[in-house]
Write an enzyme that holds these catalytic residues in place. Structure first.
Site, PDB file in Angstrom:
ATOM      1  N   LYS A   1       0.836  -1.189   0.000  1.00 55.23           N
ATOM      2  CA  LYS A   1       0.000   0.000   0.000  1.00 55.23           C
ATOM      3  C   LYS A   1       0.879   1.250   0.000  1.00 55.23           C
ATOM      4  O   LYS A   1       1.960   1.262   0.591  1.00 55.23           O
ATOM      5  CB  LYS A   1      -0.922   0.014   1.229  1.00 55.23           C
ATOM      6  CG  LYS A   1      -1.968  -1.081   1.220  1.00 55.23           C
ATOM      7  CD  LYS A   1      -2.815  -1.033   2.480  1.00 55.23           C
ATOM      8  CE  LYS A   1      -3.827  -2.154   2.527  1.00 55.23           C
ATOM      9  NZ  LYS A   1      -4.884  -2.030   1.524  1.00 55.23           N
TER      10      LYS A   1
ATOM     11  N   ARG B   1     -10.375 -11.704   0.288  1.00 60.18           N
ATOM     12  CA  ARG B   1     -11.323 -12.591  -0.380  1.00 60.18           C
ATOM     13  C   ARG B   1     -10.773 -14.020  -0.495  1.00 60.18           C
ATOM     14  O   ARG B   1     -11.546 -14.963  -0.630  1.00 60.18           O
ATOM     15  CB  ARG B   1     -11.688 -12.034  -1.758  1.00 60.18           C
ATOM     16  CG  ARG B   1     -10.552 -11.967  -2.749  1.00 60.18           C
ATOM     17  CD  ARG B   1     -10.832 -10.982  -3.868  1.00 60.18           C
ATOM     18  NE  ARG B   1     -10.870  -9.611  -3.366  1.00 60.18           N
ATOM     19  CZ  ARG B   1     -11.156  -8.543  -4.131  1.00 60.18           C
ATOM     20  NH1 ARG B   1     -11.428  -8.710  -5.412  1.00 60.18           N
ATOM     21  NH2 ARG B   1     -11.174  -7.334  -3.614  1.00 60.18           N
TER      22      ARG B   1
END
Length: 259
Positions: free
Chosen positions: A41, A115
């Site tokens: 990030k 996920r």
């Protein structure tokens, strides 16, 4: 890339005279810290990434609350947990991994990691022959951009009536839900040329393509709640203090009470 082994926590409340013959299964994303992995990030987007386990925390608290209230509802909580870090053994873009149910997934972006652990828990949930599965996850920035911090994005397959009841519960406890579509065209956007699926679709409608990825591992009545917006507060507002808000706990308890 984590130095700590992953965990998979299962908790269950099964009263003697439960109103549901098949259990309600709750699944929570437990990324205890998310750096993005090798797709690190940037800027300040890593700030507060300790909140990436908010879904698992909500599931744990909701099941404990349902049990403490002695509600006659059979409920199972599934909480897969790890942290997502870079490192010499971290997965990288282009890797192909095999999931719990044998599905192969092309890793397009290591920052779409939540996920992956949710998908394994959702496939594991099949063993319970559930009446309904609800997952909660701080899954996408796309959900935050869509509706901000004032509610959660909700999607369903085979569970329209249950989602309607859950939305009513959300209005009662002020944990509101906004429904988004699960049209089959979105599923086309996560097909891979090298594997069964890829773990990330295009920038558009990212909250929906993430849900379509998860849907592939279900097969039962299923509701997905993307709580990325309301799960964490950087200022006091109403009854919510700083940090984790507990979004989803009141919602799930009220829903179970109505059952």
């Amino acid at each position: 890339g984590s130095q700590e082994p992953p965990t998979f926590t299962v908790i269950e409340w099964k009263p003697a005279r439960a109103v549901n013959k098949k259990p309600l299964v709750l699944v929570g994303k437990g990324i205890v810290y998310d750096t993005g992995g090798m797709n690190l990030k940037t800027g300040n987007t890593m700030l507060n990434m300790k909140d990436d386990m908010s879904g698992a925390a909500a599931v744990a608290a909701a099941v404990c609350a349902i049990a403490a209230l002695k509600l006659p509802v059979h409920v199972v909580g599934l909480m897969p947990a790890t942290d997502n870090r870079p490192g010499p053994k971290a997965m990288v873009s282009g890797d192909i991994i095999t999931m719990h149910d044998g599905t192969t997934v092309e890793v397009v972006d290591t920052d779409a990691e939540g996920r992956l652990i949710l998908a394994d828990a959702l496939s594991y949930a099949k063993k319970y022959d559930p009446s309904l599965v609800i997952d909660l996850a701080t899954l996408t920035g796309s959900a935050v951009r869509a509706i901000g911090k004032f509610g959660a994005a909700a999607m369903q397959v085979r569970a329209a009536d249950a989602l309607a009841a859950l939305k009513e519960a959300g209005e009662r406890v002020y944990e509101r839900l906004v429904e988004f579509p699960m049209w089959e065209e979105y599923g086309e956007q996560i097909k891979s040329d090298l594997a069964d699926l890829k773990n990330l679709g295009p920038p558009e409608a990212g909250l929906i393509t993430a849900a379509k990825f998860l849907e592939k591992f279900t097969g039962y009545p299923y509701i997905h709640l993307d709580i990325a917006g309301p799960a964490f507060a950087d200022k006091r507002e109403g009854y919510r203090g700083l940090g984790g808000t507990g979004f989803g706990v009141r919602l799930l308890v009220d829903f179970a009470r109505q059952m």
